[in-house]
Write a protein that holds these residues in place. Structure first.
Motif, PDB file in Angstrom:
ATOM      1  N   LEU A  51       0.764  -1.095   0.018  1.00  0.00           N
ATOM      2  CA  LEU A  51       0.079   0.220   0.138  1.00  0.00           C
ATOM      3  C   LEU A  51       0.783   1.208  -0.035  1.00  0.00           C
ATOM      4  O   LEU A  51       1.978   1.250   0.768  1.00  0.00           O
ATOM      5  CB  LEU A  51      -0.940   0.079   1.313  1.00  0.00           C
ATOM      6  CG  LEU A  51      -1.959  -0.944   1.535  1.00  0.00           C
ATOM      7  CD1 LEU A  51      -2.837  -0.779   2.630  1.00  0.00           C
ATOM      8  CD2 LEU A  51      -2.794  -1.287   0.392  1.00  0.00           C
ATOM      9  N   ILE A  93      -9.675  -1.160   1.503  1.00  0.00           N
ATOM     10  CA  ILE A  93      -8.793  -0.169   1.633  1.00  0.00           C
ATOM     11  C   ILE A  93      -9.561   1.369   2.190  1.00  0.00           C
ATOM     12  O   ILE A  93      -8.753   1.855   3.019  1.00  0.00           O
ATOM     13  CB  ILE A  93      -7.917   0.397   0.660  1.00  0.00           C
ATOM     14  CG1 ILE A  93      -8.543   0.890  -0.455  1.00  0.00           C
ATOM     15  CG2 ILE A  93      -6.901  -0.834   0.169  1.00  0.00           C
ATOM     16  CD1 ILE A  93      -7.557   1.453  -1.688  1.00  0.00           C
ATOM     17  N   LYS A 119      -3.353   1.265  -3.988  1.00  0.00           N
ATOM     18  CA  LYS A 119      -2.998  -0.156  -3.913  1.00  0.00           C
ATOM     19  C   LYS A 119      -2.659  -0.705  -5.481  1.00  0.00           C
ATOM     20  O   LYS A 119      -3.362  -0.696  -6.301  1.00  0.00           O
ATOM     21  CB  LYS A 119      -4.472  -0.900  -3.639  1.00  0.00           C
ATOM     22  CG  LYS A 119      -4.281  -2.453  -3.251  1.00  0.00           C
ATOM     23  CD  LYS A 119      -5.808  -2.836  -2.962  1.00  0.00           C
ATOM     24  CE  LYS A 119      -5.690  -4.376  -2.932  1.00  0.00           C
ATOM     25  NZ  LYS A 119      -7.107  -4.780  -2.436  1.00  0.00           N
TER      26      LYS A 119
END
Length: 138
Positions: A51, A93, A119
């Motif tokens: 990430l 996320i 991502k």
């Protein structure tokens, strides 16, 4: 008829200038890279993926900023993000971003927080990254 003064009058002195005050204070961490177990797809369980995280913290501006107590240590952002990643699988996320933003709002000086998470592997065949951005305020 003009009046003449018997002595010269000095020009008025300008008012003393006060020290400028801090109008805004922002602390940020850009492109923090962490590995997290995240996603809703079956192949995303049991493995970590990268990430890329950006965090901006808008602080209540102090009169002066000379000590760490006058601001937020940006290492706190890194610690909170790593703690969330180490806490276990997160499906979205969006959830990760909200949890990180909420954690940063526990810092007393933080008035507003913006978290952006990319991502990079989400759409690897089609795009550089997919992601979310969330803003929370007191």
């Amino acid at each position: 008829m003009s009046a003449t003064l018997p002595f010269p009058v000095p020009p008025a002195e300008p008012a003393p200038r006060s020290a400028p005050s801090i109008a805004a204070l922002k602390v940020f961490v850009r492109a923090l890279r962490i590995e997290a177990e995240i996603g809703v797809n079956a192949d995303e369980y049991g493995r970590r993926q990268p990430l890329i995280i950006d965090v901006e913290l808008d602080l209540a501006p102090p009169e002066r900023c000379e000590h760490i107590a006058d601001t937020v240590n940006y290492e706190a952002v890194v610690q909170q993000a790593r703690a969330l990643a180490d806490a276990g699988h997160v499906k979205l996320i969006e959830t990760f971003a909200q949890r990180l933003a909420e954690a940063m709002l526990t810092e007393p000086l933080v008035e507003r927080v913006r978290v952006r998470i990319e991502k990079p592997q989400a759409l690897a065949a089609h795009a550089q990254a997919a992601g979310v951005e969330i803003t929370l305020a007191r």
